[in-house]
Design a protein around this motif. Structure first.
Motif, PDB file in Angstrom:
ATOM      1  N   TYR A 147       0.856  -1.188   0.000  1.00 15.71           N
ATOM      2  CA  TYR A 147       0.000   0.000   0.000  1.00 15.71           C
ATOM      3  C   TYR A 147       0.892   1.238   0.000  1.00 15.71           C
ATOM      4  O   TYR A 147       2.051   1.204   0.426  1.00 15.71           O
ATOM      5  CB  TYR A 147      -0.947   0.018   1.203  1.00 15.71           C
ATOM      6  N   LYS A 148       0.324   2.319  -0.475  1.00 13.17           N
ATOM      7  CA  LYS A 148       1.050   3.586  -0.536  1.00 13.17           C
ATOM      8  C   LYS A 148       0.026   4.710  -0.506  1.00 13.17           C
ATOM      9  O   LYS A 148      -1.014   4.639  -1.185  1.00 13.17           O
ATOM     10  CB  LYS A 148       1.890   3.660  -1.815  1.00 13.17           C
ATOM     11  N   ALA A 149       0.278   5.717   0.298  1.00 13.65           N
ATOM     12  CA  ALA A 149      -0.651   6.841   0.420  1.00 13.65           C
ATOM     13  C   ALA A 149       0.129   8.141   0.521  1.00 13.65           C
ATOM     14  O   ALA A 149       1.224   8.181   1.096  1.00 13.65           O
ATOM     15  CB  ALA A 149      -1.559   6.668   1.634  1.00 13.65           C
ATOM     16  N   ILE A 150      -0.436   9.190  -0.049  1.00 20.00           N
ATOM     17  CA  ILE A 150       0.192  10.517  -0.023  1.00 20.00           C
ATOM     18  C   ILE A 150      -0.811  11.510   0.548  1.00 20.00           C
ATOM     19  O   ILE A 150      -1.891  11.718  -0.018  1.00 20.00           O
ATOM     20  CB  ILE A 150       0.614  10.961  -1.430  1.00 20.00           C
ATOM     21  N   LEU A 151      -0.473  12.096   1.685  1.00 21.51           N
ATOM     22  CA  LEU A 151      -1.290  13.139   2.309  1.00 21.51           C
ATOM     23  C   LEU A 151      -0.546  14.458   2.164  1.00 21.51           C
ATOM     24  O   LEU A 151       0.539  14.635   2.718  1.00 21.51           O
ATOM     25  CB  LEU A 151      -1.540  12.821   3.782  1.00 21.51           C
ATOM     26  N   ALA A 152      -1.149  15.381   1.413  1.00 19.38           N
ATOM     27  CA  ALA A 152      -0.464  16.646   1.090  1.00 19.38           C
ATOM     28  C   ALA A 152      -1.318  17.833   1.514  1.00 19.38           C
ATOM     29  O   ALA A 152      -2.545  17.830   1.353  1.00 19.38           O
ATOM     30  CB  ALA A 152      -0.165  16.722  -0.394  1.00 19.38           C
ATOM     31  N   PHE A 153      -0.644  18.846   2.048  1.00 17.26           N
ATOM     32  CA  PHE A 153      -1.274  20.107   2.409  1.00 17.26           C
ATOM     33  C   PHE A 153      -0.601  21.219   1.622  1.00 17.26           C
ATOM     34  O   PHE A 153       0.638  21.332   1.641  1.00 17.26           O
ATOM     35  CB  PHE A 153      -1.123  20.385   3.905  1.00 17.26           C
ATOM     36  N   ASN A 154      -1.409  22.018   0.938  1.00 18.08           N
ATOM     37  CA  ASN A 154      -0.867  23.147   0.186  1.00 18.08           C
ATOM     38  C   ASN A 154      -1.544  24.419   0.665  1.00 18.08           C
ATOM     39  O   ASN A 154      -2.774  24.522   0.649  1.00 18.08           O
ATOM     40  CB  ASN A 154      -1.095  22.953  -1.312  1.00 18.08           C
ATOM     41  N   TYR A 155      -0.729  25.383   1.086  1.00 19.73           N
ATOM     42  CA  TYR A 155      -1.263  26.642   1.610  1.00 19.73           C
ATOM     43  C   TYR A 155      -0.655  27.808   0.845  1.00 19.73           C
ATOM     44  O   TYR A 155       0.576  27.944   0.783  1.00 19.73           O
ATOM     45  CB  TYR A 155      -0.946  26.770   3.101  1.00 19.73           C
ATOM     46  N   ALA A 156      -1.511  28.614   0.244  1.00 21.83           N
ATOM     47  CA  ALA A 156      -1.078  29.784  -0.519  1.00 21.83           C
ATOM     48  C   ALA A 156      -1.594  31.038   0.153  1.00 21.83           C
ATOM     49  O   ALA A 156      -2.806  31.171   0.400  1.00 21.83           O
ATOM     50  CB  ALA A 156      -1.602  29.701  -1.948  1.00 21.83           C
ATOM     51  N   VAL A 157      -0.692  31.948   0.462  1.00 21.40           N
ATOM     52  CA  VAL A 157      -1.068  33.206   1.088  1.00 21.40           C
ATOM     53  C   VAL A 157      -0.178  34.308   0.528  1.00 21.40           C
ATOM     54  O   VAL A 157       1.045  34.253   0.632  1.00 21.40           O
ATOM     55  CB  VAL A 157      -0.962  33.116   2.625  1.00 21.40           C
ATOM     56  N   LYS A 158      -0.819  35.275  -0.106  1.00 20.14           N
ATOM     57  CA  LYS A 158      -0.101  36.374  -0.754  1.00 20.14           C
ATOM     58  C   LYS A 158       0.995  35.817  -1.658  1.00 20.14           C
ATOM     59  O   LYS A 158       0.720  35.053  -2.565  1.00 20.14           O
ATOM     60  CB  LYS A 158       0.428  37.344   0.292  1.00 20.14           C
ATOM     61  N   ASN A 159       2.239  36.166  -1.396  1.00 19.81           N
ATOM     62  CA  ASN A 159       3.339  35.728  -2.271  1.00 19.81           C
ATOM     63  C   ASN A 159       3.977  34.418  -1.819  1.00 19.81           C
ATOM     64  O   ASN A 159       4.958  33.979  -2.412  1.00 19.81           O
ATOM     65  CB  ASN A 159       4.416  36.815  -2.337  1.00 19.81           C
ATOM     66  N   TRP A 160       3.401  33.811  -0.773  1.00 23.46           N
ATOM     67  CA  TRP A 160       3.989  32.597  -0.226  1.00 23.46           C
ATOM     68  C   TRP A 160       3.195  31.368  -0.654  1.00 23.46           C
ATOM     69  O   TRP A 160       1.975  31.428  -0.826  1.00 23.46           O
ATOM     70  CB  TRP A 160       4.020  32.651   1.305  1.00 23.46           C
ATOM     71  N   ASN A 161       3.913  30.249  -0.765  1.00 22.20           N
ATOM     72  CA  ASN A 161       3.260  28.974  -1.012  1.00 22.20           C
ATOM     73  C   ASN A 161       3.983  27.897  -0.202  1.00 22.20           C
ATOM     74  O   ASN A 161       5.206  27.751  -0.298  1.00 22.20           O
ATOM     75  CB  ASN A 161       3.281  28.617  -2.497  1.00 22.20           C
ATOM     76  N   PHE A 162       3.209  27.171   0.600  1.00 24.87           N
ATOM     77  CA  PHE A 162       3.777  26.129   1.445  1.00 24.87           C
ATOM     78  C   PHE A 162       3.158  24.790   1.060  1.00 24.87           C
ATOM     79  O   PHE A 162       1.935  24.695   0.886  1.00 24.87           O
ATOM     80  CB  PHE A 162       3.497  26.415   2.925  1.00 24.87           C
ATOM     81  N   ASN A 163       3.981  23.770   0.985  1.00 25.11           N
ATOM     82  CA  ASN A 163       3.479  22.438   0.661  1.00 25.11           C
ATOM     83  C   ASN A 163       4.153  21.406   1.562  1.00 25.11           C
ATOM     84  O   ASN A 163       5.381  21.329   1.627  1.00 25.11           O
ATOM     85  CB  ASN A 163       3.750  22.087  -0.804  1.00 25.11           C
ATOM     86  N   LEU A 164       3.324  20.647   2.265  1.00 28.06           N
ATOM     87  CA  LEU A 164       3.815  19.569   3.113  1.00 28.06           C
ATOM     88  C   LEU A 164       3.215  18.269   2.605  1.00 28.06           C
ATOM     89  O   LEU A 164       1.996  18.108   2.577  1.00 28.06           O
ATOM     90  CB  LEU A 164       3.415  19.794   4.576  1.00 28.06           C
ATOM     91  N   ALA A 165       4.066  17.352   2.182  1.00 30.66           N
ATOM     92  CA  ALA A 165       3.608  16.069   1.649  1.00 30.66           C
ATOM     93  C   ALA A 165       4.180  14.936   2.488  1.00 30.66           C
ATOM     94  O   ALA A 165       5.388  14.912   2.774  1.00 30.66           O
ATOM     95  CB  ALA A 165       4.027  15.910   0.195  1.00 30.66           C
ATOM     96  N   ASN A 166       3.318  14.025   2.888  1.00 31.91           N
ATOM     97  CA  ASN A 166       3.722  12.859   3.672  1.00 31.91           C
ATOM     98  C   ASN A 166       3.365  11.603   2.888  1.00 31.91           C
ATOM     99  O   ASN A 166       2.182  11.346   2.619  1.00 31.91           O
ATOM    100  CB  ASN A 166       3.008  12.853   5.020  1.00 31.91           C
ATOM    101  N   THR A 167       4.373  10.836   2.526  1.00 31.01           N
ATOM    102  CA  THR A 167       4.165   9.637   1.721  1.00 31.01           C
ATOM    103  C   THR A 167       4.386   8.400   2.573  1.00 31.01           C
ATOM    104  O   THR A 167       5.477   8.185   3.109  1.00 31.01           O
ATOM    105  CB  THR A 167       5.114   9.603   0.509  1.00 31.01           C
ATOM    106  N   LEU A 168       3.323   7.616   2.722  1.00 32.18           N
ATOM    107  CA  LEU A 168       3.399   6.360   3.472  1.00 32.18           C
ATOM    108  C   LEU A 168       3.708   5.223   2.502  1.00 32.18           C
ATOM    109  O   LEU A 168       2.943   4.955   1.576  1.00 32.18           O
ATOM    110  CB  LEU A 168       2.073   6.085   4.181  1.00 32.18           C
ATOM    111  N   PHE A 169       4.838   4.575   2.707  1.00 34.51           N
ATOM    112  CA  PHE A 169       5.226   3.414   1.912  1.00 34.51           C
ATOM    113  C   PHE A 169       4.949   2.154   2.722  1.00 34.51           C
ATOM    114  O   PHE A 169       5.471   1.988   3.829  1.00 34.51           O
ATOM    115  CB  PHE A 169       6.710   3.469   1.551  1.00 34.51           C
ATOM    116  N   GLY A 170       4.124   1.282   2.176  1.00 36.04           N
ATOM    117  CA  GLY A 170       3.858   0.018   2.848  1.00 36.04           C
ATOM    118  C   GLY A 170       5.047  -0.915   2.784  1.00 36.04           C
ATOM    119  O   GLY A 170       6.089  -0.612   2.187  1.00 36.04           O
TER     120      GLY A 170
END
Length: 937
Positions: free
Chosen positions: A802-825
């Motif tokens: 199994y494999k799953a990717i949980l990603a959060f993307n936050y854009a505010v004004k000139n900033w962009n943040f991305n946090l990705a967590n990949t679970l490898f079975g």
């Protein structure tokens, strides 16, 4: 007079029964009033649509009536407008930027008929935009997909020779050769490399997608369904269609750099993307990309008891003493393994030239030049001595290739070593990969037509240095050209489609393809008798050019029974010059209800995969890890005298049956949920056999055909023993089933910005071999099998369950943040041990792990942006342990020393202790830092 009156009256009557098409036209712009080129304009529920030109302008021809018109573009929120046509209408639209909006882009993959959006399609399709690839921080396209698409898997392999030029990748655990890759809808050529190491993808070849520059990619469409009926051979697991950037928007210059937390593996890159627009719809878009990736070394400490068990001599205490003393001075045995040094230059151009009002002359071309440099295993003096031939301190000026260690022999050590410390062969690979397409497409009286010619090829040439051919004695050179491989194809396509009515569309076409696989002989010293140590050359008797030709035709019907209910059917037949004909079909359907908030889709199809020319004609001697050490094994092709003597038949195509069932929920415009089940059964699956041997070969006169071949015949050379023999065979039937799921919630108001949350995953329900392999009688008589436990585990357990990717993307004004967590079975292997048979009762299992990546981007202005990535910022390293499968296995590892010994055998005495010799779910390099500076002009 009567005739004229009749003519006029009839004309008036006919005019009264015809509804003339009117024009809907306008301009699509962004929030800053800049025109949006290439935006999709589609009539909801109709097979009518277009795209905006370089000035953002569009035109649609519509009959009188009321319509819903949807405007979509990657990176922008969809806009849907109601319009009533009673004459020519002008409708201008402004679109707002969005941090995630790909679902409604019109896709070109999955049907030969009417193009539809992802939510409208009857089959599951992933769309990955260029921004998604960039946010991964990965330096190559294949590794970016690894952290974007759950069903996609690849990893750097532990062995660094020719495999450095191609890391096998796959979708849905089906191997690299069962996913068709397209560039702008046209077939991409295969790599010339046949992967032979004992790692996932063994015995197969695939497209070198790492050769495609990321800066040239507009988006990637991945069809997660069998599609042989639409596209032909190889599309059993699905289709990957790489859409190139087209309309010129701006010139970008990207500076990339990175390094691992260990301070090695430095990366430097420069990429330029630019172009121009001309006329109303003409464009040219080009990309130039240069990169340098330094090696990263992850050598393990050698486990002394395993090394003694492998190379020691119970009757010679001095040999064991030499091993202990040498490893005290050199704990890693001088090994330099990890990732190779890679230098690459990539070039790509894509263009379109209007011809009249409704036609376009188009084309694209790409080329990559790549050089890799790596090391073989260090030849320690107790493993192999080539004294007087190469690399003693007196012969070689003290050069020893052992890095970061000091040569500090004591008096006793010198007596043991006798001034000889061993040597490490080097490997250099040179690759050229290219593809080009020219075509003409357009529309005449509602008939859309597209004719094209595509060429492509991949050439690899190898060099080994700092080694010897012991058989030649002191006349042996120290640098060899062991040969290489080349694959090329020429593909012609004709595709025609028409919307007969608003509900019925048809499509048909043909494809003709010729393929050539060339085996390039090495210099004679590289293959004479034993051959060049670490990488024997290709014998001239096995070299040559092998070709085939095939032609195929398809017919496709798409019918909207209602605005909610769609059915689509395709049939195809192909004829190959080397094995004959094959016919396949596909049926798919989709039903929408609850005001399009719920979508149900399903498909059933048959498919096939033609054996590659590599699998049919490759013949060579390989040096591979087996039984705790490196051994020579012969690959016999299926048309050789040796194969006939063993009763091995010619290869025939694999056959598949695919079923999918999916559910899509769209409770709101920002929330979407999809769940898709798939089942793939492959019969006559082609496998690269186990390394087959028999004790019969030890006799002075072997009594079995297998024993005689191993005793006296190498491939193309007499009087040279082989440790084992291998070949390709249609030997097994497999079932692969699982579930893909995607949950996406975007545009969540959070403070002054917007948050997007995406959860995507793949869970394998079944990945198994049905029944027993088909073993030829001559091999069974010798007590061997074509598929031992090791190969079975590679096929069924070597990719994550199994494999799953949980990603959060936050854009505010000139900033962009991305946090990705990949679970490898977990993954597991049942490799060969020291011959005690323990691995029938044990498996080496990699534990599940989560790899977390952080990306932070800032736009200094509309022309300058900076992105910093910390990949695997928790520094998670693959971990594995021995797991007992039964009481016998538990007994084998009950004692800590016995367990350590078996573990040592699985990683060449600990040299490859992080990954073993098979590879893990993800990279062994740990934390990596990457940065990108983009300038726009």
């Amino acid at each position: 007079m009567f005739k004229k009156l009749f003519t006029v009256t009839l004309g008036i009557m006919l005019m009264g029964s015809v509804t003339f098409a009117q024009s809907l036209k306008g301009v699509v712009k962004d929030a800053q009033n800049n025109p949006l080129a290439g935006a999709s304009v589609a009539v909801v529920g109709k097979s009518i649509g277009t795209a905006t030109d370089a000035n953002g302008a569009y035109t649609l021809k519509l009959a009188n009536g009321s319509y819903q018109v949807r405007f979509s573009s990657i990176g922008f929120s969809n806009v849907t407008k109601s319009v009533t046509i009673a004459g020519d209408v002008v409708l201008d639209v402004a679109m707002e930027a969005s941090n995630s909006q790909l679902d409604e882009v019109v896709v070109t993959t999955g049907s030969r008929n009417v193009q539809r959006t992802v939510t409208d399609a009857p089959v599951p399709i992933d769309i990955i935009g260029s921004a998604d690839l960039k946010m991964t921080g990965q330096t190559t396209f294949d590794k970016a997909l690894q952290y974007t698409v759950p069903s996609f898997n690849t990893v750097n392999t532990p062995v660094n020779d020719a495999t450095t030029l191609l890391d096998p990748w796959e979708i849905r655990n089906m191997g690299p050769s069962r996913t068709l890759v397209l560039i702008n809808g046209k077939r991409k050529n295969l790599s010339s490399l046949l992967y032979v190491q004992f790692s996932p993808g063994r015995g197969e070849t695939g497209v070198d997608i790492s050769a495609i520059p990321q800066q040239a990619i507009k988006r990637v469409e991945i069809l997660r369904d069998g599609a042989s009926a639409q596209y032909g051979s190889d599309a059993i697991a699905g289709v990957m269609n790489i859409i190139l950037k087209d309309k010129y928007e701006y010139t970008s210059l990207n500076f990339n750099t990175g390094i691992t937390s260990a301070g090695d593996g430095g990366m430097y890159g420069l990429a330029l993307n630019g172009g121009a627009n001309f006329g109303t719809k003409g464009f040219v878009n080009y990309t130039v990309d240069f990169s340098q990736q330094n090696s990263a070394v992850r050598s393990g400490t050698i486990h002394v008891p395993t090394e003694i068990a492998t190379f020691g001599d119970p009757k010679n205490p001095a040999q064991d003493a030499l091993i202990r003393t040498y490893l005290k001075d050199y704990p890693t045995g001088g090994n330099i393994n990890g990732t190779a040094e890679t230098t690459a230059g990539k070039f790509l151009v894509n263009f379109g030239i209007p011809v009249g009002n409704n036609n376009e002359f188009y084309g694209n071309a790409a080329m990559v030049l790549k050089r890799v440099s790596s090391f073989a295993n260090f030849r320690t003096p107790y493993w192999r001595q080539d004294r007087g031939l190469l690399h003693s301190p007196t012969d070689n000026g003290g050069k020893n290739y052992i890095t970061k260690e000091t040569l500090a022999f004591g008096t006793d050590d010198v007596n043991l070593y006798k001034g000889y410390i061993g040597y490490v062969p080097t490997f250099e690979g040179d690759l050229v990969d290219y593809n080009a397409t020219l075509g003409l497409k357009g529309e005449t009286n509602g008939w859309k037509h597209d004719g094209s010619l595509t060429i492509g090829g991949n050439t690899q040439n190898y060099t080994v240095d700092n080694t010897v051919n012991r058989s030649l004695g002191k006349t042996s050179p120290t640098r060899f050209k062991p040969g290489g491989f080349e694959f090329s194809h020429i593909v012609g396509n004709i595709d025609i489609s028409k919307a007969i009515t608003d509900q019925l569309g048809i499509a048909f076409g043909m494809e003709a393809r010729t393929e050539a696989y060339t085996i390039i002989a090495g210099d004679e010293a590289s293959y004479d008798r034993e051959g060049s140590n670490s990488f024997p050359g290709i014998n001239k008797l096995n070299a040559g050019i092998n070709k085939r030709f095939n032609v195929g035709a398809y017919f496709d019907v798409s019918y909207d029974i209602s605005k909610d209910f769609l059915i689509n059917g395709t049939v195809r037949t192909e004829n190959y010059s080397d094995f004959g004909s094959k016919s396949v079909w596909k049926l798919s359907s989709r039903y929408k209800f609850a005001d399009d908030k719920v979508v149900v889709r399903a498909s059933a199809s048959t498919g096939f995969r033609a054996p590659t020319l590599h699998q049919t004609y490759a013949q060579s001697v390989q040096a591979a890890f087996s039984g705790g050490t490196i051994q020579l094994s012969g690959l016999f092709n299926n048309r050789s005298a040796q194969a006939r003597a063993l009763g091995i038949p010619n290869l025939k195509p694999e056959q598949s049956t695919n079923y999918t069932f999916g559910l899509g929920l769209n409770p709101s415009k920002n929330l979407s949920i999809t769940l898709d089940y798939y089942n793939i059964r492959v019969t006559d699956r082609i496998v690269y056999s186990s390394s087959i041997n028999t004790d019969d070969k030890k006799l002075a006169t072997p009594t079995t055909d297998l024993g005689r071949i191993l005793k006296g015949t190498a491939v193309g050379k007499d009087n040279f023993d082989l440790a084992s023999v291998q070949f390709f065979i249609n030997g097994i039937e497999t079932i692969n089933s699982g579930i893909d799921y995607v949950i996406s919630y975007k545009n969540i108001e959070l403070g002054m910005g917007k948050l997007g949350v995406n959860l995507a995953g793949n869970f394998v329900l079944d990945n198994s071999i049905v029944g027993n392999p088909t073993t030829p009688k001559a091999i069974a008589d010798a007590g061997s099998s074509i598929l031992n436990t090791q190969i079975k585990s590679l096929l069924t357990d070597s990719r994550p369950r199994y494999k799953a990717i949980l990603a959060f993307n936050y854009a505010v004004k000139n900033w962009n943040f991305n946090l990705a967590n990949t679970l490898f079975g977990s993954t597991s292997f049942q490799d060969l041990d020291n011959g005690g048979g323990d691995m029938e009762n044990l498996k080496a299992e990699f534990t599940p792990a989560v790899v977390s990546d952080l990306s932070v981007g800032y736009n200094f202005s509309k022309n300058v942006s900076f992105t910093a990535n910390v990949n695997n910022f928790l520094n998670v390293i693959p971990k594995w342990d021995l797991v007992a499968l039964n009481p016998a296995g538990a007994k084998a590892i009950a004692n800590a020393e016995d367990k350590a010994l078996i573990r040592g055998f699985l990683g060449f005495s600990g040299r490859y202790d992080i990954l073993g010799y098979n590879g893990s779910q993800f990279s062994q390099l740990g934390t990596m830092f990457n940065a990108n500076l983009q300038l726009r002009f």
